[in-house]
Scaffold this active site. Structure first.
Site, PDB file in Angstrom:
ATOM      1  N   HIS A 321     -15.759  28.230 -20.109  1.00 34.70           N
ATOM      2  CA  HIS A 321     -15.690  28.190 -18.650  1.00 34.70           C
ATOM      3  C   HIS A 321     -16.914  28.852 -18.008  1.00 34.70           C
ATOM      4  O   HIS A 321     -17.557  28.298 -17.130  1.00 34.70           O
ATOM      5  CB  HIS A 321     -14.413  28.900 -18.188  1.00 34.70           C
ATOM      6  CG  HIS A 321     -14.226  28.924 -16.705  1.00 34.70           C
ATOM      7  ND1 HIS A 321     -13.552  27.937 -16.026  1.00 34.70           N
ATOM      8  CD2 HIS A 321     -14.640  29.809 -15.771  1.00 34.70           C
ATOM      9  CE1 HIS A 321     -13.565  28.213 -14.738  1.00 34.70           C
ATOM     10  NE2 HIS A 321     -14.208  29.346 -14.550  1.00 34.70           N
ATOM     11  N   LYS A 328     -24.260  24.319 -15.311  1.00 36.67           N
ATOM     12  CA  LYS A 328     -24.273  23.427 -14.142  1.00 36.67           C
ATOM     13  C   LYS A 328     -25.244  23.941 -13.084  1.00 36.67           C
ATOM     14  O   LYS A 328     -26.020  23.180 -12.516  1.00 36.67           O
ATOM     15  CB  LYS A 328     -22.858  23.333 -13.536  1.00 36.67           C
ATOM     16  CG  LYS A 328     -21.950  22.356 -14.231  1.00 36.67           C
ATOM     17  CD  LYS A 328     -20.680  22.141 -13.417  1.00 36.67           C
ATOM     18  CE  LYS A 328     -19.864  23.395 -13.321  1.00 36.67           C
ATOM     19  NZ  LYS A 328     -18.810  23.335 -12.288  1.00 36.67           N
ATOM     20  N   ASN A 329     -25.162  25.240 -12.823  1.00 40.74           N
ATOM     21  CA  ASN A 329     -26.056  25.838 -11.832  1.00 40.74           C
ATOM     22  C   ASN A 329     -27.514  25.711 -12.245  1.00 40.74           C
ATOM     23  O   ASN A 329     -28.377  25.375 -11.431  1.00 40.74           O
ATOM     24  CB  ASN A 329     -25.705  27.313 -11.621  1.00 40.74           C
ATOM     25  CG  ASN A 329     -24.536  27.496 -10.685  1.00 40.74           C
ATOM     26  OD1 ASN A 329     -24.676  27.407  -9.481  1.00 40.74           O
ATOM     27  ND2 ASN A 329     -23.360  27.715 -11.248  1.00 40.74           N
TER      28      ASN A 329
HETATM   29  C1  W6P Z   1     -30.216  28.883  -9.990  1.00 38.45           C
HETATM   30  C2  W6P Z   1     -29.023  29.442  -9.250  1.00 38.45           C
HETATM   31  C3  W6P Z   1     -28.196  29.911 -10.377  1.00 38.45           C
HETATM   32  C4  W6P Z   1     -26.947  30.545 -10.386  1.00 38.45           C
HETATM   33  C5  W6P Z   1     -26.362  30.872 -11.597  1.00 38.45           C
HETATM   34  C6  W6P Z   1     -26.986  30.574 -12.770  1.00 38.45           C
HETATM   35  C7  W6P Z   1     -28.216  29.948 -12.792  1.00 38.45           C
HETATM   36  C8  W6P Z   1     -28.818  29.617 -11.583  1.00 38.45           C
HETATM   37  N1  W6P Z   1     -30.029  29.008 -11.337  1.00 38.45           N
HETATM   38  O1  W6P Z   1     -31.204  28.401  -9.474  1.00 38.45           O
END
Ligand code: W6P
Length: 488
Positions: A321, A328-329
């Site tokens: 999870h 994804k981010n």
């Molecule tokens: C991004 C924003 C973010 C949040 C969490 C994890 C990776 C990333 N990369 O640009």
């Protein structure tokens, strides 16, 4: 761009629902803390009406920091008396090792015996956890408590609380009793499936109500109360689902993922395998949305046993999870930054770098993307439920309780992922270099006996937190979110 981002979330959610990640777990072994809570017992005697059951307070610790539980005038309902009674006890945190040892003890102590002791533990521990968080719902700003969706959630908790305390005086030696209890737990878990979405809806309802009153922005005290509450509320929910699922997988007819698993716990959870699985799933969504995806570059360093895959005792679904959400981010950032033309596995997309390091104490997973990073002014938004709830992805107006909008676009992924990491005393941190990229770090405890549940406890100082008029004592920031410093 935003649309694509939303779509990736929607698809992700569907994929998740279809997969097995939300199986979680429990079990108990050294939960024999049969400490009688004298204060609660006395309280009992002095309560205006008899509680719903004549349960003996049998487990957990009574609170040293006694909380004045009855704010309201007039006689309390039997139900309220019972809630107050159980709320006087602190939840008993379990370590992963305790969950595991309990599950393993089935073969030595017999399944029936273990089912009995699990039953005896849960019939008290679940009401304690439910009551503690129910008292906290009552501290939420009135205007949020009064929203239809919040009412529905409260109703579910009351119903489930009643369902469990019915067993307070039941005979653990009756097979049928334990079997019915196990069935009821599965029903309770199903009843609570949409709690996160429904609470989100409650916040949307509040926002709209404020807007109708001509108050387009929520005051920062309310925002902070809601943020503080939701972290604690969802953490308690994670823990309750763990307890329930562990019981139903060990004693009901739900099957663990493999023969090796103890409920939802994998005693030999292969960290790299879970991360790669999460990457593959996120990549599929990414490909659908952007018609391209970044590659994964992964390195695994096991300092404990060199050359051997890094394994640990953990709940793989939790790690899935968390890392799925981070992928994804990261992928979204990389794909939206790049102006490269379409083309699968675009050679010009910078890869996502993951390093897994296991030591005697920690398992650390660092995920780096080169997606351009996040400006510092946006960092406080990352874990903010309120911010995530801002748009109403499915048009807002929804019949309360039914057809509640999906998580799509709410972006609760990061705050919830951090809760999963923290649940067994790990953490999730995000660092960014704006203009360059972002590092997300997952910290987990290598030792399963150090990995005990992190549970919110309800007490006087918590009540103060909710009531305090919070000022941070620094000159005001130019950022609208500058005041969103975490507290608690
Ligand atoms: C991004 C924003 C973010 C949040 C969490 C994890 C990776 C990333 N990369 O640009």
């Amino acid at each position: 761009m935003r649309k694509a981002a939303r779509r990736i979330d929607s698809l992700a959610r569907k994929a998740l629902v279809a997969s097995t990640w939300h199986r979680r777990s429990l079990s108990i072994s050294s939960l024999r803390h049969q400490r009688l809570a004298s204060s609660a017992a006395t309280d009992f005697a002095s309560s205006p009406s008899a509680p719903l059951s004549t349960t003996k307070p049998s487990l957990g610790s009574a609170k040293a920091d006694r909380v004045p539980l009855s704010d309201s005038e007039g006689p309390l309902s039997a139900e309220d008396v019972a809630i107050n009674h159980y709320a006087h006890f602190n939840p008993t945190p379990m370590s992963i090792k305790q969950f595991l040892d309990f599950g393993k003890s089935l073969s030595t102590n017999g399944k029936e015996f273990c089912a009995q002791s699990s039953f005896e533990f849960l019939r008290t521990e679940l009401p304690v956890r439910l009551a503690n968080i129910m008292k906290e719902i009552q501290l939420l700003p009135q205007n949020l408590q009064s929203q239809p969706s919040t009412k529905i959630v409260q109703h579910w908790y009351r119903q489930s609380f009643l369902d469990v305390i019915k067993y307070a005086d039941a005979d653990p030696h009756e097979r049928k009793v334990v079997a019915k209890f196990t069935e009821d737990l599965a029903k309770i878990r199903n009843r609570h499936t949409l709690v996160v979405e429904t609470m989100a809806q409650g916040v949307i309802e509040l926002r709209k109500a404020l807007l109708d009153e001509g108050k387009p922005v929520m005051d920062s005290a309310t925002r902070m109360s809601i943020q503080y509450f939701l972290d604690r509320f969802y953490m308690m929910r994670i823990s309750i689902r763990m307890l329930i699922t562990q019981h139903t997988m060990l004693f009901g007819n739900e099957l663990p993922f493999s023969a090796r698993h103890i409920g939802t716990i994998d005693p030999e959870c292969d960290i790299q395998a879970v991360i790669e699985d999460a990457y593959t799933n996120a990549r599929a969504l990414c490909e659908t949305n952007y018609e391209k995806y970044p590659e994964l570059r992964l390195q695994c360093i096991n300092t404990v046993e060199e050359g051997v895959p890094a394994k640990m005792v953990y709940v793989p679904s939790h790690l899935f999870h968390i890392s799925f959400e981070l992928f994804k981010n990261a992928m979204r950032a990389v794909c939206e930054r790049s102006t490269e033309p379409l083309g699968i596995a675009d050679a010009h997309l910078p890869p996502i770098d993951v390093v897994i390091v296991k030591t005697a104490e920690d398992v650390t997973i660092k995920m780096s993307d080169f997606g351009g990073g996040i400006p510092q002014s946006n960092m406080p938004k990352l874990f903010d439920y309120m911010f995530s709830t801002a748009p109403t992805p499915l048009g807002g107006e929804v019949e309360p309780g039914q057809n509640v909008p999906a998580m799509a676009g709410y972006g609760y992924g990061l705050p919830l992922s951090r809760l999963y990491a923290r649940y067994f005393h790990g953490d999730l941190q995000v660092y960014s270099v704006h203009g360059y990229g972002t590092d997300a770090l997952i910290y987990l405890k290598t030792l399963s006996d150090s990995a005990s549940e992190l549970l919110p406890v309800f007490n006087k100082s918590v009540m103060k937190q909710y009531r305090a008029q919070r000022t941070h004592g620094w000159s005001s920031s130019t950022s609208k979110f500058g005041q969103l410093v975490e507290w608690g």
